[in-house]
Design an enzyme around this catalytic site. Structure first.
Site, PDB file in Angstrom:
ATOM      1  N   ASP A  67       0.818  -1.208   0.000  1.00  0.00           N
ATOM      2  CA  ASP A  67       0.000   0.000   0.000  1.00  0.00           C
ATOM      3  C   ASP A  67       0.854   1.262   0.000  1.00  0.00           C
ATOM      4  O   ASP A  67       2.075   1.208   0.155  1.00  0.00           O
ATOM      5  CB  ASP A  67      -0.949   0.008   1.212  1.00  0.00           C
ATOM      6  CG  ASP A  67      -0.279  -0.540   2.476  1.00  0.00           C
ATOM      7  OD1 ASP A  67       0.921  -0.248   2.687  1.00  0.00           O
ATOM      8  OD2 ASP A  67      -0.941  -1.244   3.240  1.00  0.00           O
ATOM      9  N   ASN A 136      -7.579  -3.406  14.434  1.00  0.00           N
ATOM     10  CA  ASN A 136      -8.972  -3.641  14.045  1.00  0.00           C
ATOM     11  C   ASN A 136      -9.110  -4.785  13.039  1.00  0.00           C
ATOM     12  O   ASN A 136     -10.162  -4.972  12.444  1.00  0.00           O
ATOM     13  CB  ASN A 136      -9.605  -2.368  13.483  1.00  0.00           C
ATOM     14  CG  ASN A 136      -8.926  -1.872  12.217  1.00  0.00           C
ATOM     15  OD1 ASN A 136      -8.004  -2.505  11.700  1.00  0.00           O
ATOM     16  ND2 ASN A 136      -9.392  -0.739  11.707  1.00  0.00           N
ATOM     17  N   GLU A 143      -9.671  -1.991   5.535  1.00  0.00           N
ATOM     18  CA  GLU A 143     -10.330  -1.755   6.803  1.00  0.00           C
ATOM     19  C   GLU A 143     -11.571  -2.643   6.958  1.00  0.00           C
ATOM     20  O   GLU A 143     -12.046  -3.229   5.974  1.00  0.00           O
ATOM     21  CB  GLU A 143     -10.740  -0.278   6.899  1.00  0.00           C
ATOM     22  CG  GLU A 143      -9.589   0.703   6.787  1.00  0.00           C
ATOM     23  CD  GLU A 143      -8.740   0.810   8.053  1.00  0.00           C
ATOM     24  OE1 GLU A 143      -8.786  -0.096   8.900  1.00  0.00           O
ATOM     25  OE2 GLU A 143      -8.024   1.822   8.181  1.00  0.00           O
TER      26      GLU A 143
END
Length: 261
Positions: A67, A136, A143
């Protein structure tokens, strides 16, 4: 998944490097998928040590990063291009032309994403993909609620991710809100995956990824569908695994069978 629980961060990096080097040595034209953040740093330094000791040869190795931030040029020291340059390219002595990161400065980001997918495919795919895991459950910058079949694309970062990454920026500086990231489907195309987890703040996410239901709310859980995943965690990160004792026992029973990857 093969799960190895290590005593500390240094052991995580050493074992990961040994297993990764074995896979790359078997590949005709090796391609390594690289991640940023603090988690893989001991793995990269351990890979460099193997090369220095004559136990690994990374000549001709190509690499693709997961990324990049949108809006940070490659010469910005906070960019992932700069991070990979320092932690991977320079340490392993790779040709900079063989190390690729997504283009977060492109005028047409969608086209840049498609080009990145094509470049990975043109290299005949990734032999080993290194991954960290976010608190998370994100891998890459996928995400929670990311599509499990997603490809390289632009994503908006979660507030928790931005807060976690703020340590890499000066106080008061704005942390980028968008990134270009390989998708979960792209990551799953890698022939082998090594997921690293270090620290108690990763314990819930790791438990969800390894033992929880497969869900877009824990993106890393998609790895349960991959045939060749090696999870290496320190004791703190593994502290929420209900099957930790079983993982320790099986690791001790593998003997010569250890390391299909």
């Amino acid at each position: 998944m093969e799960v190895i629980i290590c005593s500390d961060e240094q052991a995580v990096g050493r074992i990961a490097a040994e297993r990764i080097a074995k896979v790359l040595a078997r590949a005709k034209n090796p391609v390594l998928g690289v991640a940023t953040g603090s988690t893989p740093l001991t793995t990269y330094s351990s890979l460099a040590a193997l090369a220095q000791e004559g136990k690994a040869d990374f000549t001709g190795l190509r690499a693709f990063a997961l990324d990049e931030y949108v809006g940070l040029p490659a010469d910005d020291e906070r960019s992932y291009a700069a991070t990979i340059r320092h932690t991977v390219t320079e340490q392993l002595g790779l040709d900079p032309a063989d190390v690729h990161t997504p283009d977060g400065m492109a005028d047409d980001l969608d086209a840049a994403c498609a080009d990145y997918e094509a470049a990975i495919k043109g290299a005949d795919g990734v032999d080993v993909q290194i991954l960290g895991i976010g608190a998370n459950g994100h891998i890459g910058f996928n995400e929670p609620t990311s599509s499990l079949s997603s490809r390289t694309r632009v994503k908006t970062l979660a507030e928790r991710t931005k807060a976690d990454n703020a340590r890499f920026f000066e106080e008061g500086e704005k942390v980028p809100s968008h990134c270009v990231t390989q998708g979960l489907g792209t990551i799953m195309d890698a022939r082998n995956i090594v997921l690293l987890a270090i620290g108690a703040n990763k314990a819930d996410a790791l438990a969800g990824a390894v033992e929880g239901p497969v869900s877009a709310m824990c993106p890393a859980s998609v790895l349960q569908f991959h045939p060749h995943v090696l999870v290496i965690a320190d004791e703190a990160a593994a502290s929420k695994l209900t099957m930790a004792d079983y993982f320790r026992w099986t690791d001790g029973q593998r003997g010569d069978l250890s390391g299909t990857m």
